[in-house]
Scaffold this motif. Structure first.
Motif, mmCIF file in Angstrom:
data_model
loop_
_atom_site.group_PDB
_atom_site.id
_atom_site.type_symbol
_atom_site.label_atom_id
_atom_site.label_comp_id
_atom_site.label_asym_id
_atom_site.label_seq_id
_atom_site.Cartn_x
_atom_site.Cartn_y
_atom_site.Cartn_z
ATOM 1 N N GLN A 120 -4.209 6.075 5.391
ATOM 2 C CA GLN A 120 -5.048 5.466 6.556
ATOM 3 C C GLN A 120 -5.604 6.742 7.439
ATOM 4 O O GLN A 120 -6.686 6.779 7.943
ATOM 5 C CB GLN A 120 -4.247 4.620 7.440
ATOM 6 C CG GLN A 120 -4.853 3.735 8.235
ATOM 7 C CD GLN A 120 -4.054 2.323 8.238
ATOM 8 O OE1 GLN A 120 -3.145 2.450 9.343
ATOM 9 N NE2 GLN A 120 -4.267 1.432 7.760
ATOM 10 N N THR A 165 -1.561 -8.627 0.961
ATOM 11 C CA THR A 165 -0.557 -9.570 0.188
ATOM 12 C C THR A 165 -0.022 -8.985 -1.029
ATOM 13 O O THR A 165 -1.103 -8.227 -1.796
ATOM 14 C CB THR A 165 -1.849 -10.678 -0.082
ATOM 15 O OG1 THR A 165 -2.486 -11.099 0.927
ATOM 16 C CG2 THR A 165 -1.033 -11.923 -0.890
ATOM 17 N N PRO A 170 5.183 -3.666 -5.209
ATOM 18 C CA PRO A 170 3.851 -4.360 -4.598
ATOM 19 C C PRO A 170 3.627 -3.683 -3.235
ATOM 20 O O PRO A 170 4.825 -3.707 -2.598
ATOM 21 C CB PRO A 170 3.995 -5.724 -4.714
ATOM 22 C CG PRO A 170 5.115 -5.945 -5.566
ATOM 23 C CD PRO A 170 6.066 -4.575 -5.763
ATOM 24 N N VAL A 228 -7.893 -3.653 -1.215
ATOM 25 C CA VAL A 228 -6.654 -3.426 -0.779
ATOM 26 C C VAL A 228 -6.434 -4.709 0.208
ATOM 27 O O VAL A 228 -7.558 -5.269 0.783
ATOM 28 C CB VAL A 228 -6.930 -2.182 0.257
ATOM 29 C CG1 VAL A 228 -5.835 -2.140 1.447
ATOM 30 C CG2 VAL A 228 -6.798 -0.896 -0.409
HETATM 31 N N1 LIG Z 1 -0.354 1.956 8.063
HETATM 32 C C1 LIG Z 1 -0.752 2.119 6.971
HETATM 33 N N2 LIG Z 1 -0.945 1.191 5.984
HETATM 34 C C2 LIG Z 1 -1.312 1.411 4.822
HETATM 35 C C3 LIG Z 1 -1.502 2.583 4.214
HETATM 36 N N3 LIG Z 1 -1.982 2.373 2.808
HETATM 37 C C4 LIG Z 1 -2.123 0.989 2.690
HETATM 38 N N4 LIG Z 1 -1.491 0.587 3.891
HETATM 39 C C5 LIG Z 1 -1.749 -1.135 3.945
HETATM 40 O O1 LIG Z 1 -0.690 -1.481 2.849
HETATM 41 C C6 LIG Z 1 -1.254 -2.633 2.395
HETATM 42 C C7 LIG Z 1 -0.862 -2.813 0.897
HETATM 43 O O2 LIG Z 1 -1.916 -1.789 0.350
HETATM 44 P P1 LIG Z 1 -2.587 -1.528 -1.032
HETATM 45 O O3 LIG Z 1 -3.082 -0.368 -1.113
HETATM 46 O O4 LIG Z 1 -3.310 -3.000 -1.450
HETATM 47 O O5 LIG Z 1 -1.270 -1.640 -1.793
HETATM 48 P P2 LIG Z 1 -0.787 -1.622 -3.410
HETATM 49 O O6 LIG Z 1 0.275 -0.840 -3.740
HETATM 50 O O7 LIG Z 1 -2.355 -1.583 -4.078
HETATM 51 O O8 LIG Z 1 -0.477 -3.206 -3.526
HETATM 52 P P3 LIG Z 1 -0.648 -4.437 -4.805
HETATM 53 O O9 LIG Z 1 -1.923 -4.063 -5.489
HETATM 54 O O10 LIG Z 1 -0.666 -5.421 -4.308
HETATM 55 O O11 LIG Z 1 0.701 -3.846 -5.631
HETATM 56 C C8 LIG Z 1 -2.500 -2.907 2.986
HETATM 57 O O12 LIG Z 1 -2.467 -3.969 4.081
HETATM 58 C C9 LIG Z 1 -2.660 -1.683 3.400
HETATM 59 O O13 LIG Z 1 -3.888 -1.371 4.559
HETATM 60 C C10 LIG Z 1 -1.314 3.789 5.072
HETATM 61 O O14 LIG Z 1 -1.177 4.802 4.803
HETATM 62 N N5 LIG Z 1 -0.947 3.382 6.194
#
Ligand SMILES: Nc1nc2c(ncn2[C@@H]2O[C@H](COP(=O)(O)OP(=O)(O)OP(=O)(O)O)[C@@H](O)[C@H]2O)c(=O)[nH]1
Ligand SMILES: [Mg+2]
Length: 456
Positions: free
Chosen positions: A362, A255, A233, A252
């Motif tokens: 990002q 959480t 996650p 996104v």
């Molecule tokens: N600094 C930074 N933060 C990131 C980056 N990619 C994602 N995030 C942050 O990481 C958190 C989780 O990102 P998600 O894309 O929702 O992650 P996920 O793997 O889909 O998470 P789940 O669906 O909960 O399993 C968010 O707060 C994003 O803004 C990145 O490249 N750089």
């Protein structure tokens, strides 16, 4: 030409659009059409391959006629049409009412609604196309990649048909020689050396196998190269999906456990179609929906050609090592690649790359490189598409043919009577005949045309 009853259907997708095309084909098509068409001349008097303009009406002169639309009528006279029958294609305005009223009027005038794929089935029965071409029509319409579409177009032009015809001829020639020898069996004449015979059989067997094996790459060209995006996650899976698609498709959030279902989107890269699947993060969870999401993800990964395991580098480079190891153990077949995410959160030194995939959704760093990586993978997996897109039906028949040819070769090498070799060659010929439809029965036709949509 075989003559069947007149059928009609909408050939374009229903809905609001500039134009729509309604097809009418079969016995008495022009007379049926004339009951509904008011133009300068009746359609039955028009020349083939002409277009007439007029009003399409519903009702009769007795009770009054209601105009439905102004239409064009394309005239195709048998045998010079797609189906080989008399055909009229009405070009009317799009929408949801016009085409339905046109169809109702044609049915009232004596046509019946077409079954799925019935126009193309008639084209096959009238020998306008063979089965591989009919299947190419389906592939062309459903193509998701340029690559797949171009291969289907070549198959529709008859590329595969010609290759199979050559194959059949070679086998028929061998069969002919063997059977002729049998006729002269008393005189003990050998028309073909057994070693040469075995060699020729082996050549055709190799060709059949090679074609059958192209099924896997053809499936990729047909439905897309599937890439599963997995990780713990919060690893940044949904953010990566959005970055690759260049739009906000998935939610996104900070959480963990945001994505609970899976999200599937097609990405087009250099003519290849890449099917991206964003999944629920892997973890122990009490939330039943999330658990179901994780189980679903595992199921989906089975169908993936490539699995990207995302690791949040801010948690350490090896944070996802256990997940990576377990996925590699579970999906030995598919490619499983580690991708470091959120590289903007660590110093450049930490992020210094050892040739591995790393990115930041990002800042966009590494996204172009990942796209390039995916495009190369997809292109090599779908192989050098030639003039054919082997499907499951064809692959099964080619495999059967190869098995019969192996038996025939053995019989020839063992010096058995020609009869045995000839029987196996005939079986292989029948299998190949079923591919093109030179040999067919209702079950074969239903298997091919049952998958088609109405109007095709
Ligand atoms: N600094 C930074 N933060 C990131 C980056 N990619 C994602 N995030 C942050 O990481 C958190 C989780 O990102 P998600 O894309 O929702 O992650 P996920 O793997 O889909 O998470 P789940 O669906 O909960 O399993 C968010 O707060 C994003 O803004 C990145 O490249 N750089
Ligand atoms: Mg997510």
């Amino acid at each position: 030409m075989l003559v069947f009853d007149a059928i009609c259907a909408l050939a374009t997708p229903p809905g609001v659009a500039g134009l729509a095309i309604v097809r009418l084909s079969g016995n008495g098509a022009f007379d049926i059409a004339d009951k509904c068409f008011r133009g300068k001349h009746p359609l039955s008097e028009a020349k083939s391959h002409t277009i007439l303009f007029g009003t399409f009406v519903y009702g009769d002169s007795h009770n009054g006629e209601t105009p439905i639309d102004q239409v064009t009528a394309f005239i195709y006279k048998a045998p010079h049409s797609y189906t080989g029958e008399d055909t009229v294609e009405f070009g009317c305005h799009g929408g949801t009412i016009v085409y339905q009223e046109i169809l109702e009027a044609l049915i009232a005038a004596g046509a019946r609604p077409a079954a799925p794929g019935e126009f193309t089935k008639r084209a096959f029965l009238n020998q306008k196309i063979d089965l591989t071409q009919a299947e190419a029509v389906g592939d062309l319409i459903h193509a998701v990649s340029q690559q797949g579409s171009h291969a289907a177009a070549r198959q529709l032009m008859g590329g595969f048909t010609r290759r199979l015809a050559e194959l059949r001829e070679k086998l028929l020639e061998l069969c002919g020689l063997l059977e002729l020898e049998l006729d002269f069996s008393q005189e003990d004449i050998e028309l073909i050396d057994k070693g040469v015979l075995a060699e020729r059989i082996e050549e055709t067997r190799g060709f059949c196998l090679e074609l059958a094996q192209s099924f896997k790459s053809a499936e990729i060209a047909r439905t897309g190269y599937s890439v599963g995006i997995v990780g713990y996650p919060n690893a940044g899976k949904s953010s990566l999906l959005n970055a690759l698609l260049d739009r906000k498709r998935a939610i996104v959030s900070a959480t963990p456990g945001t994505t609970r279902d899976y999200i599937e989107e097609m990405l087009h890269l250099d003519g290849a179609a890449v099917r991206l699947i964003d999944t629920a993060g892997f973890r122990e969870s009490d939330d039943t929906i999330e658990v179901e999401g994780i189980e679903l993800a595992v199921e989906l990964l089975r169908q993936c050609h490539l699995i990207l395991v995302l690791n949040d580098i801010s948690e350490g480079k090896n944070h996802s090592a256990p997940l990576l190891a377990s996925l590699r153990a579970q999906f030995g077949d598919a490619d499983v690649e580690l991708v470091q995410t959120k590289i903007d959160t660590v110093s450049t030194v930490e992020a210094s790359n050892d040739g591995l995939l790393q990115l930041s959704s990002q800042t966009g760093a590494g996204i172009r490189e990942l796209k390039q990586f995916l495009a190369t993978k997809a292109a090599s997996a779908s192989g050098a598409m030639q003039d054919t897109l082997i499907n499951a039906r064809q692959a099964a028949l080619l495999t059967q043919a190869a098995e019969s040819l192996a038996k025939a070769r053995e019989a020839a090498l063992a010096g058995e009577s020609n009869e045995f070799t000839a029987i196996d060659l005939r079986t292989a010929l029948k299998n190949i005949g079923e591919i093109t439809g030179a040999v067919w029965n209702d079950d074969i036709l239903n298997a091919v045309f049952g998958k088609f949509c109405i109007g095709k």
